[in-house]
Design a protein around this motif. Sequence first.
Motif, PDB file in Angstrom:
ATOM      1  N   ARG A  46      27.860  56.099  -9.481  1.00  0.00           N
ATOM      2  CA  ARG A  46      26.787  55.179  -9.097  1.00  0.00           C
ATOM      3  C   ARG A  46      25.630  55.314 -10.084  1.00  0.00           C
ATOM      4  NH1 ARG A  46      24.869  56.059  -3.219  1.00  0.00           N
ATOM      5  NH2 ARG A  46      25.374  58.235  -3.652  1.00  0.00           N
ATOM      6  N   PRO A  47      25.177  54.219 -10.676  1.00  0.00           N
ATOM      7  CA  PRO A  47      24.114  54.316 -11.683  1.00  0.00           C
ATOM      8  C   PRO A  47      22.767  54.679 -11.061  1.00  0.00           C
ATOM      9  CG  PRO A  47      25.316  52.229 -11.846  1.00  0.00           C
ATOM     10  CD  PRO A  47      25.682  52.837 -10.544  1.00  0.00           C
ATOM     11  N   LEU A  48      22.048  55.550 -11.756  1.00  0.00           N
ATOM     12  CA  LEU A  48      20.701  55.937 -11.371  1.00  0.00           C
ATOM     13  C   LEU A  48      19.833  55.953 -12.620  1.00  0.00           C
ATOM     14  CD1 LEU A  48      18.448  57.155  -9.593  1.00  0.00           C
ATOM     15  CD2 LEU A  48      19.519  59.403  -9.932  1.00  0.00           C
ATOM     16  N   ALA A  93      15.253  44.423 -18.159  1.00  0.00           N
ATOM     17  CA  ALA A  93      16.021  44.114 -19.366  1.00  0.00           C
ATOM     18  C   ALA A  93      16.943  45.279 -19.720  1.00  0.00           C
ATOM     19  CB  ALA A  93      15.071  43.809 -20.529  1.00  0.00           C
ATOM     20  N   PHE A  94      16.480  46.502 -19.503  1.00  0.00           N
ATOM     21  CA  PHE A  94      17.325  47.679 -19.734  1.00  0.00           C
ATOM     22  C   PHE A  94      18.553  47.639 -18.821  1.00  0.00           C
ATOM     23  CE2 PHE A  94      18.416  52.024 -18.337  1.00  0.00           C
ATOM     24  CZ  PHE A  94      18.833  52.567 -19.537  1.00  0.00           C
ATOM     25  N   ALA A  95      18.351  47.364 -17.542  1.00  0.00           N
ATOM     26  CA  ALA A  95      19.473  47.287 -16.603  1.00  0.00           C
ATOM     27  C   ALA A  95      20.448  46.185 -17.002  1.00  0.00           C
ATOM     28  CB  ALA A  95      18.946  47.053 -15.188  1.00  0.00           C
ATOM     29  N   ASP A  96      19.919  45.063 -17.449  1.00  0.00           N
ATOM     30  CA  ASP A  96      20.794  43.965 -17.886  1.00  0.00           C
ATOM     31  C   ASP A  96      21.601  44.373 -19.112  1.00  0.00           C
ATOM     32  OD1 ASP A  96      19.851  42.373 -15.836  1.00  0.00           O
ATOM     33  OD2 ASP A  96      18.401  41.303 -17.095  1.00  0.00           O
ATOM     34  N   THR A  97      20.948  45.027 -20.051  1.00  0.00           N
ATOM     35  CA  THR A  97      21.638  45.452 -21.268  1.00  0.00           C
ATOM     36  C   THR A  97      22.737  46.462 -20.950  1.00  0.00           C
ATOM     37  OG1 THR A  97      19.627  45.105 -22.571  1.00  0.00           O
ATOM     38  CG2 THR A  97      21.324  46.511 -23.539  1.00  0.00           C
ATOM     39  N   MET A  98      22.493  47.326 -19.976  1.00  0.00           N
ATOM     40  CA  MET A  98      23.481  48.315 -19.555  1.00  0.00           C
ATOM     41  C   MET A  98      24.515  47.731 -18.604  1.00  0.00           C
ATOM     42  SD  MET A  98      22.649  51.009 -21.249  1.00  0.00           S
ATOM     43  CE  MET A  98      23.770  52.174 -20.484  1.00  0.00           C
ATOM     44  N   GLN A  99      24.378  46.433 -18.291  1.00  0.00           N
ATOM     45  CA  GLN A  99      25.312  45.712 -17.421  1.00  0.00           C
ATOM     46  C   GLN A  99      25.407  46.353 -16.038  1.00  0.00           C
ATOM     47  OE1 GLN A  99      29.015  45.421 -19.662  1.00  0.00           O
ATOM     48  NE2 GLN A  99      28.167  43.841 -21.004  1.00  0.00           N
ATOM     49  N   LEU A 100      24.249  46.699 -15.499  1.00  0.00           N
ATOM     50  CA  LEU A 100      24.180  47.284 -14.167  1.00  0.00           C
ATOM     51  C   LEU A 100      23.948  46.171 -13.155  1.00  0.00           C
ATOM     52  CD1 LEU A 100      21.854  50.342 -14.899  1.00  0.00           C
ATOM     53  CD2 LEU A 100      24.354  50.214 -15.079  1.00  0.00           C
ATOM     54  N   VAL A 101      24.916  45.952 -12.298  1.00  0.00           N
ATOM     55  CA  VAL A 101      24.769  44.923 -11.271  1.00  0.00           C
ATOM     56  C   VAL A 101      23.891  45.445 -10.141  1.00  0.00           C
ATOM     57  CG1 VAL A 101      25.974  43.450  -9.621  1.00  0.00           C
ATOM     58  CG2 VAL A 101      26.998  43.925 -11.857  1.00  0.00           C
ATOM     59  N   GLN A 102      24.234  46.623  -9.621  1.00  0.00           N
ATOM     60  CA  GLN A 102      23.415  47.300  -8.632  1.00  0.00           C
ATOM     61  C   GLN A 102      23.219  48.743  -9.075  1.00  0.00           C
ATOM     62  OE1 GLN A 102      25.282  46.492  -4.711  1.00  0.00           O
ATOM     63  NE2 GLN A 102      23.403  45.343  -4.306  1.00  0.00           N
TER      64      GLN A 102
END
Length: 259
Positions: free
Chosen positions: A21-23, A78-87
């Motif tokens: 799970r991404p944190l 933008a960081f989350a989008d670049t890392m392709q984090l949906v949730q």
Amino acid sequence: MKIEILGATCNVACAGPLDGRPLILVHGAANDRDAWRDVAPALATAGLRVLAPDLPGHGLSAGKAPASIEALADWLLAFADTMQLVQFAVAGHSMGSLAALELTAIAGGRITHLMLLGSAVPMPVSAALLDSARTNPDAACRMVTTWSHTPGFFLNGGGGHGVWGAGKTLAVMRRNSPTLAGDLACCNQYGNGLIAAAAVPCPTLLLLGRRDRMTPLRAAQPLQDALRHASRVEIADCGHAMMTEKPWEVAAAMLAFMT
């Protein structure tokens, strides 16, 4: 790891399994990913995918430090989008807690858990410290280091194995000292905190040091009252630099909240 975000190189410290799970861990003023060095291993060992970026202009990340908490939140999205984090979950310390709070309010339900460490809304900064950060950054770094630790930790060494615990805080701040004045101004000027808190849809943890002199316990109450799904954990005999003073307790509280 190096990635490109909004045309500038971002340095990210990564740990844990890729399928965990991404944190996202967001550091505070005049800091970088090393603020989380003592906490991240326990989080990663528990199976979380830990991502601790250097914010723009901090650490090894290029670009200019954002000039507002709102701009920091936009960058984190933008960081989350670049890392392709949906949730994903997000934790922020001090200035980073304000950015994490604003991010959660604008992220449209993508954030599953919000953790605010050493936080208060509003987060005023004294005129003396703001002036020192502009005119004598090293003196300001030393002031913040002193105020961020309990006297006992500061005097007895902390850290163990010959490491002066408070020295870790000071070393990270000194290498990021050019960002200190702007970062403190961001904290001082942020006026949207309680509105953002009321818009947070996910469970939120307030993780506070009982002997915090930078964001004292009483200052967290308006934030707690504004959040709809807040829980609160206080760490005994702990100051503002809680990830240095009590890393195991911090990691344990974060993991208990997420599980």
